[in-house]
Enzyme design. Structure first.
Site, short mmCIF file in Angstrom:
data_model
loop_
_atom_site.label_atom_id
_atom_site.label_comp_id
_atom_site.label_asym_id
_atom_site.label_seq_id
_atom_site.Cartn_x
_atom_site.Cartn_y
_atom_site.Cartn_z
CB VAL A 134 -0.96 -0.01 1.21
CG1 VAL A 134 -1.76 1.28 1.29
CG2 VAL A 134 -1.90 -1.21 1.15
CB CYS A 135 4.12 2.00 1.64
SG CYS A 135 3.74 1.32 3.28
#
Length: 187
Positions: free
Chosen positions: A46-47
Site C-alpha cells: 500500500v505504501c
C-alpha cells in the site's frame, strides 16, 4: 491522550532527497507548515501507492508553504534503493526521512513495538512546531493526498482567520462559519 497542540520533540534524521542524503532536524521544519507522513515500510504494498499519490500533489503542498516529510523505520539507504527501483517512488521529490531506531515514530505515538514499523499516521504541524491535526489508520488502508491537502488548507485558514471555522468538505473559497449564539441550533 491527544497529540493536538503537542510541540514535536527535537529530532535528527538522515533523509534521501534529490539524489542525495541530507540531515533534517526540528529546526528545519519551524517557520512553515509541515506534514509528517508515516508509513510501515519501503518495498511494501500500500505504501508506494500512497507516496505516489502524495508525489502527484507535492507541488500543491509547496504552493501553500507546506513541506511533506515521509517517514518510515527504514534507513535513508533503503529509501534511495526503493527510489531507484520503483517507478512510483521515482516521482517522490519530498524528503524521505529514515527512522531506523523508531525514535521519531515513538515520539508521534505511531511505532508498532512488536514489529518495529510505523502505523499509517498523517500529522499536520504548524510553523511553531505544534501538531494541529493528525490521523492514524490501519496498515491495510491507504490514505488520500487530496484530503490531506484539504486539511492543511483548512488548518492554515483557521490559523489566519481568528474566530472562523471550516465546516465539513470545506475548500479554499468556500463559506466558513463564525461560531456564536446566532448559530446555536441554526445548522
Amino acid at each position: 491522550m491527544s497529540l493536538i497542540n503537542k510541540e514535536i520533540n527535537d529530532f535528527s534524521s538522515e533523509a534521501y532527497i534529490d539524489d542525495t542524503f541530507k540531515t533534517f532536524t526540528k529546526k528545519d521544519i519551524l517557520g512553515k507548515w509541515s506534514v509528517f507522513f508515516f508509513y510501515p515500510a519501503d518495498f511494501s504494498f500500500v505504501c508506494p501507492t500512497e507516496l505516489e499519490d502524495l508525489a502527484n500533489l507535492y507541488d500543491e503542498f509547496k504552493k501553500i508553504n507546506c513541506e511533506v516529510y515521509s517517514v518510515s523505520c527504514d534507513t535513508h539507504f533503503v529509501h534511495k534503493a526503493w527510489h531507484d527501483a520503483s517507478d512510483r517512488i521515482k516521482k517522490v521529490k519530498f524528503p524521505m526521512l529514515g527512522d531506523p531506531t523508531g525514535k521519531i515514530a515513538r515520539d508521534f505515538d505511531v511505532l508498532i513495538n512488536d514489529s518495529g514499523v510505523a502505523d499509517r499516521g498523517s500529522f499536520i504541524i504548524n510553523p511553531e512546531g505544534k501538531i494541529v491535526s493528525y490521523e492514524v489508520i490501519a496498515g491495510s488502508v491507504g490514505r488520500n493526498a487530496d484530503e490531506l491537502l484539504r486539511k492543511v488548507e483548512a488548518c492554515q485558514f483557521v490559523a489566519e482567520h481568528n474566530g472562523e471555522v471550516c465546516p465539513a468538505k470545506w475548500h479554499p473559497g468556500s463559506k466558513t462559519l463564525k461560531p456564536g449564539i446566532n448559530l446555536v441550533g441554526a445548522l
